[in-house]
Design an enzyme around this catalytic site. Structure first.
Site, mmCIF file in Angstrom:
data_model
loop_
_atom_site.group_PDB
_atom_site.id
_atom_site.type_symbol
_atom_site.label_atom_id
_atom_site.label_comp_id
_atom_site.label_asym_id
_atom_site.label_seq_id
_atom_site.Cartn_x
_atom_site.Cartn_y
_atom_site.Cartn_z
ATOM 1 N N GLU A 145 -11.942 5.826 -3.451
ATOM 2 C CA GLU A 145 -12.571 6.893 -4.232
ATOM 3 C C GLU A 145 -12.050 6.952 -5.662
ATOM 4 O O GLU A 145 -12.815 7.070 -6.599
ATOM 5 C CB GLU A 145 -12.327 8.246 -3.541
ATOM 6 C CG GLU A 145 -13.212 8.434 -2.330
ATOM 7 C CD GLU A 145 -12.888 9.694 -1.563
ATOM 8 O OE1 GLU A 145 -11.765 10.197 -1.695
ATOM 9 O OE2 GLU A 145 -13.763 10.152 -0.829
ATOM 10 N N LYS A 177 -5.216 15.489 1.577
ATOM 11 C CA LYS A 177 -5.105 14.221 2.303
ATOM 12 C C LYS A 177 -4.524 13.128 1.417
ATOM 13 O O LYS A 177 -3.599 12.410 1.812
ATOM 14 C CB LYS A 177 -6.485 13.754 2.785
ATOM 15 C CG LYS A 177 -7.194 14.685 3.715
ATOM 16 C CD LYS A 177 -8.484 14.064 4.214
ATOM 17 C CE LYS A 177 -9.536 13.885 3.132
ATOM 18 N NZ LYS A 177 -10.099 15.145 2.635
ATOM 19 N N GLU A 203 9.406 43.718 -7.102
ATOM 20 C CA GLU A 203 8.865 44.933 -7.690
ATOM 21 C C GLU A 203 9.195 45.073 -9.166
ATOM 22 O O GLU A 203 8.389 45.537 -9.941
ATOM 23 C CB GLU A 203 9.413 46.159 -6.936
ATOM 24 C CG GLU A 203 8.651 46.435 -5.665
ATOM 25 C CD GLU A 203 9.217 47.590 -4.894
ATOM 26 O OE1 GLU A 203 10.341 48.028 -5.200
ATOM 27 O OE2 GLU A 203 8.532 48.060 -3.981
#
Lengths: 588, 117
Positions: free
Chosen positions: A74, A49, A316
């Site tokens: 935050e 987010k 591979e």
């Protein structure tokens, strides 16, 4: 997707959009987020987010000339700068140039005591000041829900949030508000923020399927605009987010009539004599060890030698291993790599999820700008996702490559025991040409054969060819098709030898018979000459007899006339030498 | 009672507790505009300070509309907010200062008011 005609008609009245600059998202949303309105971005922990929001601002500031405010509840400014630096965004410089303003809102629950009524005017003032100080057009609030944890009175908070979103709209800024996903799956956000932000809701999701994590993005709601409603995989790469729309690409890519050689002359001959179309997608399927990589490497070498940039994705083998192995059959790939005409990209399929592989491939393609791409093998990639995901991915890859007119060769490994064509059902319909490599077992050996199963838009051989690999390279030879079926390898050689022996024997037989006849003829000729001499002898005898008779007759006549003269006979007697006149004279 | 060093320190500590704090309490009140709510908050803050700190305080009233930078520096989200900057730890009282119980918990003055009714 909307057809272009109605699209244009709508354009005049439709909602103004604010491009995010996030790769793929603007395609899904048909232009970006609603301009001047708030958008809610919700998702669980660690689904990206904050990065979504940060990229929205950074792209706005750098690409669209729209400064932005990042209000973080935050993370601190320093943390935020460090976090987005991993996406290659230099926030420090943008902040210095007043393109972006970072503001950390710190709310410590244990410092705060409620003493009565309040409002969030402080937050409004700060936001307003931040917006006005740099003339911001974009605002990010990350994550508003921290307010619920920090401030005790939810009733006041809800009323204030409603006012905040109204205020943001009035302010005319395009806002992205992030929110934590609710615990119940039917709840978009933990605190019901979707109630307030009703214009656009984007849901991010990070799911683990079969131990492989894939991020998904879905536009849940977009008021007043058409949008892709599917769940789109997205990823966070080194250059930011990229959403990979599966269905946004239409079938309208241009086509080329140019043909390109495969590097194997006999294979070109099988494909109408001129090889594949440029920009087509070619599928090469085969069981293990049938020579898929070899054909791919031949194709790569041929393309690179023509001067076309070739990108070889190997899942591979490592690049050096391919170069070494191909060297053993006479392909010199290393000089082409040095001349930067051929590039290898090797990765283990299990290294990361399908989406990440796809994004890496897109990035490589975008950087290298190849004309030919080889994916060896595509089936390894498919193991790292579910069947539907894989098909979606291959579709996108093919569409992407076709749009760029890039010729692509996919090799595909068919496991032994499976029907050769069944496993490719998902992919084969997307391909323009399909070569099938197969091995025939018999006489204590395995031999490779090649068919052209399909080649759209060209006359192609329906014949089976034996595929030979020697230290001089590869070659295709006609397989022996005789009364006992298709013969390959030593059986074919044995058959050829026995045919040769039979021919030889036949020739010898003919020679013998010829000689026999010759001698017979000679004998006959000898016989003929014998007969002829006999015939001649007879004729001689015949002649002699005639002669003898003549002489006798003459002698007789002479004797008789002499006798007559001696006896003095009359004239009629003397003239009666001719017998027939004798009776006439007698009757007269 | 002999004056032992431990007794001396105990007494000193008790004296210190009994004495009024000499440092001034630093308070800042952030309000938003000249609203009724702001005015009430200012009046209540002044009243509180007068009764509790008896002049040993500094109260600064800040209108965030006038000085938005101070709102950012003071990490203000809600208004009105009364911040006790000193003594530490920082306390933030949000609201119009009408709920007295919360108010006293916030400013650590609850004990005093209960002693002196």
């Amino acid at each position: 997707m909307v057809p272009p005609a109605s699209h244009a008609a709508f354009r005049a009245t439709r909602l103004p959009k604010c491009p995010t600059g996030i790769q793929g998202l603007d395609e899904i949303t048909d232009g970006g987020l609603p301009r001047g309105r708030p958008t809610l971005v919700c998702g669980g922990a660690g689904c990206g987010k904050t990065l979504f929001a940060a990229e929205f601002l950074v792209r706005g500031a750098t690409q669209f000339g729209e400064p932005g405010v990042f209000m973080s509840f935050e993370e601190t400014e320093a943390e935020l700068k460090a976090n987005v630096a991993s996406l290659g965004f230099d926030l420090t410089s943008l902040v210095r140039r007043k393109k972006i303003l970072l503001e950390h809102v710190r709310i410590e629950r244990n410092e705060i005591h409620e003493t009565g009524e309040y409002d969030l005017e402080g937050l409004f003032v700060r936001l307003n000041h931040a917006i006005d100080s740099i003339g911001a057009k974009r605002v990010v609030l990350d994550t508003l829900e921290a307010l619920f944890a920090g401030l005790p009175n939810e009733a006041i908070l809800r009323a204030e949030l409603r006012r905040l979103f109204r205020w943001l709209k009035d302010k005319g800024v395009t806002a992205v508000i992030t929110a934590e996903r609710g615990r119940d799956s039917d709840q978009l956000t933990r605190h019901g923020l979707e109630e307030y932000v009703s214009d656009c809701v984007i849901l991010l999701d990070h799911r683990v399927n079969d131990q492989i994590a894939t991020r998904h993005l879905r536009v849940v709601k977009y008021r007043g605009a058409l949008h892709g409603t599917n769940e789109f995989p997205f990823l966070i790469g080194e250059t930011g987010l990229s959403v990979l729309p599966i269905t946004s690409l239409g079938l309208n890519h241009g086509v080329s009539n140019e043909r390109i050689a495969t590097g194997i002359p006999r294979l070109d001959a099988m494909l109408g004599g001129r090889g594949f179309f440029r920009g087509s997608s070619i599928l090469l399927t085969g069981t293990p060890g049938t020579g898929k990589t070899i054909i791919a490497a031949n194709f790569a070498q041929a393309a690179a030698r023509r001067g076309e940039r070739t990108l070889f994705f190997s899942f591979e083998e490592s690049p050096n291993q391919i170069i070494r192995n191909m060297h053993s059959i006479g392909l010199r790939l290393e000089p082409l790599v040095k001349r930067n005409l051929l590039r290898f990209h090797s990765a283990r399929p299990s290294l990361y999820g399908l989406e990440m592989h796809l994004a890496t491939m897109f990035k490589e393609i975008a950087v290298f700008q190849p004309e030919v791409v080889i994916v060896d093998p595509i089936t390894s990639l498919m193991d790292s996702g579910t069947a539907s995901e894989s098909k979606g991915m291959v579709t996108r890859l093919i569409d992407y490559l076709k749009a760029g007119q890039i010729t692509t060769l996919f090799t595909s490994l068919t496991q032994g025991g499976q029907s050769l064509q069944q496993t490719e059902m998902a992919m084969s319909s997307l391909m323009d040409a399909w070569l099938l490599l197969q091995d025939f077992e018999g006489n204590g050996e395995r031999n490779r054969v090649l068919y052209v199963l399909k080649a759209r838009g060209m006359a192609h051989s329906n014949q089976i060819r034996e595929f030979l690999i020697s230290d001089r390279g590869v070659d295709l030879v006609d397989a022996y098709i005789g009364p006992s079926g298709v013969l390959t390898g030593s059986a074919r050689a044995a058959q050829t030898a026995s045919e040769k022996a039979a021919t030889l024997a036949g020739q010898q037989e003919a020679g013998r018979r010829k000689r026999e006849l010759e001698s017979k003829r000679m004998a006959l000729e000898r016989q003929i000459s014998g007969l002829r001499s006999e015939h001649e002898a007879t004729a001689e005898e015949f002649r002699q007899i005639d002669e003898q008779i003549g002489t006798q007759t003459r002698l007789l006549t002479t004797e008789r006339s002499e006798l007559g003269r001696l006896r003095q006979a009359d004239i009629s007697v003397t003239t009666g030498a001719v017998g027939s006149s004798k009776p006439k004279t007698k009757t007269r | 009672m002999k004056a032992t060093p431990s007794n001396r320190t105990t007494k000193a500590f008790e004296r210190a507790l009994a004495a009024r704090p000499t440092e001034k309490c630093v308070l800042r009140l952030y309000v938003a505009g000249a609203t009724d709510r702001s005015r009430k908050a200012i009046l209540r803050a002044r009243h509180l300070c007068e009764t509790e700190f008896e002049g040993h305080y500094e109260l600064e009233v800040i209108d965030v509309f006038q000085q938005p930078i101070l709102a950012r520096d003071g990490q203000i989200v809600a208004t009105p907010t009364l911040v006790r900057e000193f003594p530490k730890p920082v306390r933030r009282l949000i609201g119009n200062l009408t709920k007295t119980s919360g108010l006293f918990v916030g400013l650590d003055v609850a004990a005093k008011t209960s002693v002196r009714p």
